[in-house]
Design an enzyme around this catalytic site. Structure first.
Site, PDB file in Angstrom:
ATOM      1  N   ASP A  13       0.866  -1.193   0.000  1.00  0.00           N
ATOM      2  CA  ASP A  13       0.000   0.000   0.000  1.00  0.00           C
ATOM      3  C   ASP A  13       0.898   1.239   0.000  1.00  0.00           C
ATOM      4  OD1 ASP A  13      -2.593   1.376   0.165  1.00  0.00           O
ATOM      5  OD2 ASP A  13      -1.944   1.989   2.155  1.00  0.00           O
ATOM      6  N   SER A  14       0.304   2.370  -0.376  1.00  0.00           N
ATOM      7  CA  SER A  14       1.058   3.613  -0.308  1.00  0.00           C
ATOM      8  C   SER A  14       1.404   3.951   1.145  1.00  0.00           C
ATOM      9  CB  SER A  14       0.218   4.747  -0.904  1.00  0.00           C
ATOM     10  OG  SER A  14      -0.994   4.849  -0.192  1.00  0.00           O
ATOM     11  N   THR A  78      -5.647   3.004  -5.400  1.00  0.00           N
ATOM     12  CA  THR A  78      -5.026   3.948  -6.323  1.00  0.00           C
ATOM     13  C   THR A  78      -3.990   3.227  -7.189  1.00  0.00           C
ATOM     14  OG1 THR A  78      -5.333   5.582  -4.575  1.00  0.00           O
ATOM     15  CG2 THR A  78      -3.963   6.234  -6.426  1.00  0.00           C
ATOM     16  N   GLU A 161      -4.417   9.273   8.273  1.00  0.00           N
ATOM     17  CA  GLU A 161      -2.968   9.210   8.506  1.00  0.00           C
ATOM     18  C   GLU A 161      -2.554  10.135   9.661  1.00  0.00           C
ATOM     19  OE1 GLU A 161      -0.258   8.123   5.705  1.00  0.00           O
ATOM     20  OE2 GLU A 161      -1.722   6.557   5.276  1.00  0.00           O
ATOM     21  N   CYS A 195     -11.223   2.754  -0.992  1.00  0.00           N
ATOM     22  CA  CYS A 195      -9.884   3.153  -0.532  1.00  0.00           C
ATOM     23  C   CYS A 195      -9.653   2.387   0.755  1.00  0.00           C
ATOM     24  CB  CYS A 195      -9.823   4.655  -0.283  1.00  0.00           C
ATOM     25  SG  CYS A 195      -8.273   5.169   0.504  1.00  0.00           S
ATOM     26  N   HIS A 197      -8.049   2.949   3.283  1.00  0.00           N
ATOM     27  CA  HIS A 197      -8.046   3.719   4.530  1.00  0.00           C
ATOM     28  C   HIS A 197      -9.461   3.902   5.103  1.00  0.00           C
ATOM     29  CE1 HIS A 197      -4.021   4.916   3.271  1.00  0.00           C
ATOM     30  NE2 HIS A 197      -3.865   5.609   4.384  1.00  0.00           N
TER      31      HIS A 197
END
Ligand code: DGL
Length: 277
Positions: A13-14, A78, A161, A195, A197
């Site tokens: 993941d990013s 993404t 985040e 997403c 998150h």
């Protein structure tokens, strides 16, 4: 050129979002070994161009291969939207045709028909995911009669985040996007949290939508789909080691990652820092 012995499954993941997917995968398949990599130093990916997301994701995939992974899951919408197809179709045949990279969008769209009554689906995601129209295209292949409306929520990843997702300030940004989405299509009865998150915002999201709305969080769908994939591909299953270990890596400082990852997973995490690119 990459190690040929069996190895762990890579989860990418990013940043932290893929941990919601890893957590579901571990629940369904605790016997496998996993490597998790968050590209926190370069996150968020959501507002970045196709070329950049593709380049970062490809670097991560090559890192996993070099660490012995034969199978990598892009636990990031993404990256799945912007890089997966090119990596699968153009890069893998050249890099190593026996290795596999799978995404999170397909497994999610395969299950929505069981949920919707109106055939009107909402998709919440990063700017990159929504602008790519990947969900619309995947859903349309399976169910051309469905109406799919996407809403980009660029503030939601930073809220998570920065651990603001459960604070009162988050309500403004959550409500704003949900109202906009429902105004565009009031018939939506199924909402994809596109997403990784967003499951952390689910409680707030539920508050601003009518009761009866169905929510699609991806972890369980991706975990079931991966388990099914490994049953259908015993040759790949044989290349995945099974000692029940998980190792965490980040491109940013390991202390910060360990702290926040422990919050996502509700268990202690000891991450190591690596460099990509
Ligand atoms: N978690 C990623 C996803 O599923 C997005 C986070 C980001 O913008 O980097 O799309």
């Amino acid at each position: 050129m990459y190690p040929t012995a069996a190895g762990p499954i890579g989860i990418f993941d990013s940043g932290y979002g893929g941990l919601t997917v890893l957590s579901a995968i571990k629940r369904v398949m605790p016997q496998y070994d996993y490597l998790y990599l968050g590209d926190n130093a370069r996150a968020p990916y959501g507002g970045r161009s196709f070329e950049t997301v593709y380049q970062f994701t490809r670097e991560a995939v090559e890192w996993f291969f070099a660490r012995g992974c034969h199978l990598v899951i892009l636990a990031c919408n993404t990256a799945s939207a912007k890089a997966l197809r090119t990596i699968q179709q153009r890069d893998l045949p050249l890099i190593d045709p026996q290795r596999r990279v799978l995404g999170v969008i397909r497994p999610t769209t395969e299950r929505i028909a069981d949920l919707t009554s109106t055939g009107h689906i909402g998709v919440l995601g990063t700017e990159g995911t929504i602008q790519s129209h990947s969900y619309q295209m995947e859903i349309c292949k399976l169910h051309p009669q469905f109406t799919v409306t996407g809403e980009a929520c660029p503030m939601w990843v930073p809220l998570v985040e920065n651990r603001e997702h459960d604070k009162p300030g988050a309500d403004y940004f959550v409500r704003q996007h949900l109202e906009r989405l429902m105004a565009r299509d009031p018939l939506i009865d199924t909402l994809i949290l596109g997403c990784t998150h967003y499951p952390l915002l689910l409680e707030k999201i539920q508050q601003y939508l009518p009761t009866g709305m169905k929510f699609v969080t991806q972890g369980n769908y991706v975990a079931d789909s991966l388990s099914d994939y490994l049953v259908r591909h015993p040759e790949m299953d044989a290349k995945c080691t099974k000692a029940g270990s998980v190792n965490y890596y980040t491109t940013d400082t390991s202390d910060k990652f360990s702290q926040l990852a422990s919050l996502f997973l509700q268990e202690d995490v000891d991450a190591k820092q690596i460099k990509l690119g």
